[in-house]
Design a protein around this motif. Structure first.
Motif, PDB file in Angstrom:
ATOM      1  N   MET A 155      12.879  15.940   8.986  1.00 21.18           N
ATOM      2  CA  MET A 155      13.982  16.352   9.849  1.00 21.18           C
ATOM      3  C   MET A 155      14.554  15.139  10.556  1.00 21.18           C
ATOM      4  SD  MET A 155      13.997  19.023  13.078  1.00 21.18           S
ATOM      5  CE  MET A 155      13.491  17.776  14.275  1.00 21.18           C
ATOM      6  N   VAL A 156      15.881  15.115  10.699  1.00 32.07           N
ATOM      7  CA  VAL A 156      16.537  14.060  11.461  1.00 32.07           C
ATOM      8  C   VAL A 156      16.995  14.653  12.787  1.00 32.07           C
ATOM      9  CG1 VAL A 156      18.764  14.459  10.309  1.00 32.07           C
ATOM     10  CG2 VAL A 156      18.310  12.271  11.450  1.00 32.07           C
ATOM     11  N   ALA A 208      10.776  22.548  17.994  1.00 29.86           N
ATOM     12  CA  ALA A 208      11.070  23.936  17.614  1.00 29.86           C
ATOM     13  C   ALA A 208      11.868  23.978  16.315  1.00 29.86           C
ATOM     14  CB  ALA A 208      11.838  24.634  18.734  1.00 29.86           C
ATOM     15  N   ASP A 209      12.839  23.077  16.171  1.00 31.85           N
ATOM     16  CA  ASP A 209      13.630  23.027  14.935  1.00 31.85           C
ATOM     17  C   ASP A 209      12.769  22.589  13.752  1.00 31.85           C
ATOM     18  OD1 ASP A 209      15.969  23.883  16.106  1.00 31.85           O
ATOM     19  OD2 ASP A 209      16.798  21.872  16.407  1.00 31.85           O
ATOM     20  N   LEU A 210      11.852  21.649  13.973  1.00 31.26           N
ATOM     21  CA  LEU A 210      10.947  21.235  12.899  1.00 31.26           C
ATOM     22  C   LEU A 210      10.085  22.399  12.448  1.00 31.26           C
ATOM     23  CD1 LEU A 210       9.843  18.830  11.191  1.00 31.26           C
ATOM     24  CD2 LEU A 210       8.147  18.498  13.011  1.00 31.26           C
ATOM     25  N   ALA A 211       9.585  23.172  13.392  1.00 32.62           N
ATOM     26  CA  ALA A 211       8.756  24.332  13.051  1.00 32.62           C
ATOM     27  C   ALA A 211       9.545  25.377  12.269  1.00 32.62           C
ATOM     28  CB  ALA A 211       8.177  24.948  14.326  1.00 32.62           C
ATOM     29  N   ILE A 261      20.339  19.050  16.241  1.00 36.31           N
ATOM     30  CA  ILE A 261      21.221  18.581  17.316  1.00 36.31           C
ATOM     31  C   ILE A 261      20.825  19.405  18.536  1.00 36.31           C
ATOM     32  CG2 ILE A 261      23.594  18.312  18.118  1.00 36.31           C
ATOM     33  CD1 ILE A 261      24.483  18.200  15.207  1.00 36.31           C
ATOM     34  N   PRO A 262      20.037  18.812  19.456  1.00 38.26           N
ATOM     35  CA  PRO A 262      19.289  19.617  20.423  1.00 38.26           C
ATOM     36  C   PRO A 262      20.033  19.996  21.704  1.00 38.26           C
ATOM     37  CG  PRO A 262      18.648  17.335  20.619  1.00 38.26           C
ATOM     38  CD  PRO A 262      19.662  17.398  19.517  1.00 38.26           C
ATOM     39  N   ASP A 263      21.216  20.547  21.587  1.00 37.25           N
ATOM     40  CA  ASP A 263      21.901  21.053  22.766  1.00 37.25           C
ATOM     41  C   ASP A 263      23.176  21.752  22.327  1.00 37.25           C
ATOM     42  OD1 ASP A 263      22.017  20.674  25.964  1.00 37.25           O
ATOM     43  OD2 ASP A 263      24.046  20.562  25.133  1.00 37.25           O
TER      44      ASP A 263
END
Length: 257
Positions: free
Chosen positions: A174-175, A213-216, A223-225
């Motif tokens: 994941m990036v 959470a996104d990796l899971a 893009i965390p927001d």
């Protein structure tokens, strides 16, 4: 207990990954250039969370540094289950104002090191049938902004391409593409931040929570927001010529002072 290796672990997003993963019970391999600072970080995380924290001093702008970290992630007797390629930096100045040696050093850290460490880790992980790699890029990857943005765009394309190639192998890639995060990044680069609106700043710990959470969930891009998701959505449909002009003006306003 699983083990995570984090490059650029002593500050910013790397330090936030270390805090979160230690709190979750993961052993750590902490990688940075400052041996004394690494030792302090390892001791603090060990004492607070009871995990094992190994330190590895390495400069990823050198072949020797990359090779040392690659050897560690390839060690099958002491397996690394999660690699976080976080090390990175910015250069102060517009194109042609920055010495070529500094531009090449950036490509070494942002691209070559990421390529070599991801490859070393993924090969070992594929043999075990499990593991994960998080490559930290930036929303700058989606904007025409010189060497920094270009290097982060490479990280995005590389990571998502490898994620497709390794689908079904048990290895997740994941990036992570955050926006402005309150870290030492801008200070180290000599960049001013007074003009950046308060709403654009993100908290490093919250960025890491969203990323994990996104990796899971099996995402290959995080893009965390919601604010930055919306901004990047607009960027995708904005003509490149117009986007380049806006990006250049924003860079002069919010970048190096």
């Amino acid at each position: 207990m699983t083990t995570a290796l984090i490059t650029g672990s002593t500050s910013g997003i790397g330090a936030a990954f270390a805090r979160r993963l230690a709190a979750d019970g993961h052993n750590l391999v902490l990688v940075a250039r400052d041996t004394a600072r690494l030792g302090e970080q390892a001791t603090e995380l060990h004492d607070r969370h009871g995990i094992e924290a190994e330190v590895l001093t390495a400069d990823l702008a050198t072949d020797e540094g990359i090779e040392a970290v690659a050897a560690r992630v390839s060690d099958r007797k002491h397996a690394v289950d999660l690699l976080v390629n976080n090390a990175g930096f910015g250069n102060k100045g517009l194109y042609l104002d920055v010495p070529m040696a500094d531009e090449l050093r950036m490509l070494k850290v942002h691209c070559e090191a990421v390529l070599r460490l991801t490859s070393a880790a993924a090969e070992s992980m594929r043999g075990r049938g499990r593991g994960g790699v998080v490559n930290v890029a930036s929303t700058a990857a989606f904007l025409p902004r010189g060497t920094y943005g270009a290097s982060k765009a490479w990280v995005v394309q590389f990571t998502q391409g490898v994620a497709r190639d390794l689908a079904g192998s048990g290895v997740r890639l994941m990036v992570l593409c955050p926006g402005f995060v309150r870290t030492e990044f801008h200070e180290r680069a000599g960049m001013g931040t007074d003009g950046i609106p308060g709403w654009m700043w993100l908290d490093a710990d919250k960025v890491v929570t969203a990323a994990l959470a996104d990796l899971a969930r099996g995402k290959s891009l995080s893009i965390p927001d919601p604010r930055y998701k919306a901004l990047m959505g607009v960027a995708k449909v904005t003509p490149r010529g117009l986007l380049g002009g806006v990006s250049s003006k924003a860079g002069r306003r919010y970048g190096p002072k």
